[in-house]
Design a protein around this motif. Structure first.
Motif, PDB file in Angstrom:
ATOM      1  N   ALA A   1      -5.673  13.605   3.982  1.00 51.95           N
ATOM      2  CA  ALA A   1      -6.861  14.412   4.229  1.00 51.95           C
ATOM      3  C   ALA A   1      -7.239  13.982   5.708  1.00 51.95           C
ATOM      4  O   ALA A   1      -8.068  15.052   6.269  1.00 51.95           O
ATOM      5  N   LEU A   2      -7.068  12.743   6.245  1.00 53.75           N
ATOM      6  CA  LEU A   2      -7.824  12.503   7.476  1.00 53.75           C
ATOM      7  C   LEU A   2      -6.877  13.020   8.697  1.00 53.75           C
ATOM      8  O   LEU A   2      -5.595  13.357   8.417  1.00 53.75           O
ATOM      9  N   ARG A   3      -7.207  12.803   9.789  1.00 56.96           N
ATOM     10  CA  ARG A   3      -6.570  13.244  11.158  1.00 56.96           C
ATOM     11  C   ARG A   3      -6.061  12.163  12.154  1.00 56.96           C
ATOM     12  O   ARG A   3      -6.015  10.950  11.575  1.00 56.96           O
ATOM     13  N   GLU A   4      -5.368  12.670  12.921  1.00 58.70           N
ATOM     14  CA  GLU A   4      -4.522  11.782  13.751  1.00 58.70           C
ATOM     15  C   GLU A   4      -5.337  10.858  14.388  1.00 58.70           C
ATOM     16  O   GLU A   4      -5.102   9.650  14.788  1.00 58.70           O
ATOM     17  N   GLN A   5      -6.601  11.160  14.783  1.00 59.41           N
ATOM     18  CA  GLN A   5      -7.513  10.145  15.392  1.00 59.41           C
ATOM     19  C   GLN A   5      -8.019   9.234  14.622  1.00 59.41           C
ATOM     20  O   GLN A   5      -8.919   8.451  15.006  1.00 59.41           O
ATOM     21  N   ASP A   6      -7.863   9.326  13.297  1.00 60.38           N
ATOM     22  CA  ASP A   6      -8.682   8.647  12.050  1.00 60.38           C
ATOM     23  C   ASP A   6      -7.837   7.282  11.977  1.00 60.38           C
ATOM     24  O   ASP A   6      -6.707   7.393  11.950  1.00 60.38           O
ATOM     25  N   ARG A   7      -8.417   6.256  11.390  1.00 60.95           N
ATOM     26  CA  ARG A   7      -7.683   5.065  10.851  1.00 60.95           C
ATOM     27  C   ARG A   7      -7.966   4.828   9.671  1.00 60.95           C
ATOM     28  O   ARG A   7      -9.195   4.969   9.040  1.00 60.95           O
ATOM     29  N   ILE A   8      -7.053   4.148   8.873  1.00 57.16           N
ATOM     30  CA  ILE A   8      -7.216   3.884   7.378  1.00 57.16           C
ATOM     31  C   ILE A   8      -6.672   2.367   7.237  1.00 57.16           C
ATOM     32  O   ILE A   8      -5.559   1.912   7.852  1.00 57.16           O
ATOM     33  N   ALA A   9      -7.221   1.718   6.485  1.00 56.74           N
ATOM     34  CA  ALA A   9      -6.875   0.199   6.061  1.00 56.74           C
ATOM     35  C   ALA A   9      -6.814   0.140   4.489  1.00 56.74           C
ATOM     36  O   ALA A   9      -7.832   0.754   3.735  1.00 56.74           O
ATOM     37  N   CYS A  10      -5.841  -0.329   4.047  1.00 57.73           N
ATOM     38  CA  CYS A  10      -5.399  -0.312   2.519  1.00 57.73           C
ATOM     39  C   CYS A  10      -5.078  -1.498   2.154  1.00 57.73           C
ATOM     40  O   CYS A  10      -4.378  -2.400   2.670  1.00 57.73           O
ATOM     41  N   CYS A  11      -5.786  -2.459   1.164  1.00 57.31           N
ATOM     42  CA  CYS A  11      -5.675  -3.408   0.780  1.00 57.31           C
ATOM     43  C   CYS A  11      -5.219  -3.559  -0.707  1.00 57.31           C
ATOM     44  O   CYS A  11      -5.589  -3.032  -1.607  1.00 57.31           O
ATOM     45  N   GLU A  12      -4.273  -4.550  -0.820  1.00 49.73           N
ATOM     46  CA  GLU A  12      -3.721  -4.702  -2.227  1.00 49.73           C
ATOM     47  C   GLU A  12      -3.302  -6.314  -2.540  1.00 49.73           C
ATOM     48  O   GLU A  12      -2.363  -6.530  -1.831  1.00 49.73           O
ATOM     49  N   LEU A  13      -3.686  -6.526  -3.651  1.00 53.54           N
ATOM     50  CA  LEU A  13      -3.425  -8.085  -3.818  1.00 53.54           C
ATOM     51  C   LEU A  13      -2.058  -8.366  -4.425  1.00 53.54           C
ATOM     52  O   LEU A  13      -1.674  -9.232  -4.168  1.00 53.54           O
ATOM     53  N   GLN A  14      -1.523  -7.422  -5.465  1.00 52.25           N
ATOM     54  CA  GLN A  14      -0.289  -7.845  -6.081  1.00 52.25           C
ATOM     55  C   GLN A  14       0.740  -7.560  -5.134  1.00 52.25           C
ATOM     56  O   GLN A  14       0.930  -6.598  -4.640  1.00 52.25           O
ATOM     57  N   PRO A  15       1.709  -8.514  -4.937  1.00 50.17           N
ATOM     58  CA  PRO A  15       2.934  -8.609  -3.893  1.00 50.17           C
ATOM     59  C   PRO A  15       3.816  -7.199  -3.995  1.00 50.17           C
ATOM     60  O   PRO A  15       3.953  -6.593  -3.342  1.00 50.17           O
ATOM     61  N   GLU A  16       4.236  -7.233  -5.359  1.00 47.31           N
ATOM     62  CA  GLU A  16       5.118  -6.004  -5.541  1.00 47.31           C
ATOM     63  C   GLU A  16       4.309  -4.698  -5.244  1.00 47.31           C
ATOM     64  O   GLU A  16       5.155  -3.624  -4.477  1.00 47.31           O
ATOM     65  N   GLU A  17       3.088  -4.486  -5.798  1.00 50.84           N
ATOM     66  CA  GLU A  17       2.340  -3.330  -5.250  1.00 50.84           C
ATOM     67  C   GLU A  17       2.280  -3.112  -3.783  1.00 50.84           C
ATOM     68  O   GLU A  17       2.307  -2.022  -3.181  1.00 50.84           O
ATOM     69  N   ALA A  18       1.787  -4.291  -3.132  1.00 53.93           N
ATOM     70  CA  ALA A  18       1.591  -4.121  -1.581  1.00 53.93           C
ATOM     71  C   ALA A  18       2.925  -3.880  -0.877  1.00 53.93           C
ATOM     72  O   ALA A  18       2.855  -3.077   0.248  1.00 53.93           O
ATOM     73  N   ALA A  19       4.210  -4.526  -1.252  1.00 58.93           N
ATOM     74  CA  ALA A  19       5.306  -4.030  -0.680  1.00 58.93           C
ATOM     75  C   ALA A  19       5.558  -2.522  -0.894  1.00 58.93           C
ATOM     76  O   ALA A  19       6.177  -1.893   0.092  1.00 58.93           O
ATOM     77  N   ALA A  20       5.408  -2.096  -1.987  1.00 63.58           N
ATOM     78  CA  ALA A  20       5.482  -0.435  -2.010  1.00 63.58           C
ATOM     79  C   ALA A  20       4.768   0.148  -1.391  1.00 63.58           C
ATOM     80  O   ALA A  20       5.292   1.289  -0.905  1.00 63.58           O
TER      81      ALA A  20
END
Length: 284
Positions: free
Chosen positions: A104-123
């Motif tokens: 949904a967001l644009r080329e100039q926008d930035r996104i940070a995503c956090c995930e604690l579970q190692p397997e999920e974070a790797a995916a």
């Protein structure tokens, strides 16, 4: 932590959360300045509804599968995003909130995503390995709010943005206290952002202390949107869910109301459901 969202992908709670998330992103896109989005409990970002976990529960059949042919523009926006995800990742793919943010967001926008579970974070890292807009952090999302807010990209500070908090509620009612504390701290660091906290609804009356505490947060406005697919009288199952939205975009309540009614019509079970949009504290 034992929670795996793959068992619940595409259910009625995802529908509410993701339809509203896209509407919030569209409000951010209405102005040209770059914005920042933080997803504190991101999961793996992409799911397959024909995988064992999703088939075991079948929850998507009571969620996204019931929306085919819906004419409401907000739901159509969501279904278009799901279709784009499936065009890229297969006919049974379902997008998590990080994928929808990136879509949904644009080329100039930035996104940070956090995930604690190692397997999920790797995916999650694999999903975004070729997208320079998205930073994936294998860490606790609540702690990340302290480190990442207010957001910066080099010397650039983002004046506008969105923080999505979508915890698993394994601690049940105790999670509300943790989430409220995170919202309070986030507002002190980045007061102009929009914050969206997802929460499950079993017995709505048990949430009264949460509503009162949320209404007292130091935000410009506090809005609750809730979708129940069955009556609110069973503590043994999730009857619906809600989003607490702090600093909601202008006229978000009136613009989103028809979509809430359409979702209720498509998703409620024969015993009846409910949909509400209520200001816990209206904007001045």
């Amino acid at each position: 932590m034992n929670y795996r969202h793959a068992f619940h992908a595409g259910n009625h709670a995802d529908v509410l959360k993701h339809v509203a998330l896209l509407a919030l992103c569209d409000a951010l896109r209405a102005k040209p300045a770059a914005c920042f989005a933080l997803d504190t409990h991101a999961g793996r970002g992409l799911y397959q509804l024909d995988a064992d976990a999703a088939l075991r529960t079948g929850e998507a059949e009571g969620g996204v599968a019931r929306l085919a042919g819906a004419r409401d523009p907000g739901i159509a926006r969501y279904l278009d995003a799901v279709a784009a995800c499936r065009a890229a990742h297969g006919p049974q793919a379902y997008p998590g909130s990080p994928w929808l943010l990136a879509h949904a967001l644009r080329e100039q926008d930035r996104i940070a995503c956090c995930e604690l579970q190692p397997e999920e974070a790797a995916a999650l890292k694999e999903v975004f390995r070729n997208d320079p807009r998205v930073a994936v952090h294998a860490r606790d999302g609540y702690a990340a709010m302290k480190a990442l807010l207010p957001p910066r990209a080099g010397e650039v500070r983002f004046a506008r943005g969105l923080v999505l908090i979508d915890p698993p509620y394994e601690a049940q009612l105790e999670e509300f206290d943790t989430a409220i504390a995170a919202l309070r701290d986030g507002l002190s660091r980045w007061p102009q952002a929009t914050y969206a906290l997802w929460y499950p609804i079993k017995l709505r009356r048990s949430l009264q202390p949460f509503y009162r505490t949320a209404a007292a947060l130091d935000a410009k406005s506090v809005l609750a949107i809730e979708l129940l697919v069955r009556p609110d009288d069973s503590p043994l199952r999730m009857n619906g869910s809600g989003l607490l939205i702090l600093n909601a975009p202008w006229q978000f309540d009136t613009q989103f109301a028809p979509t809430m009614r359409a979702m209720r019509g498509a998703l409620e079970e024969p015993a009846g459901g409910d949909a509400r949009i209520e200001w816990l504290r209206a904007p001045a």
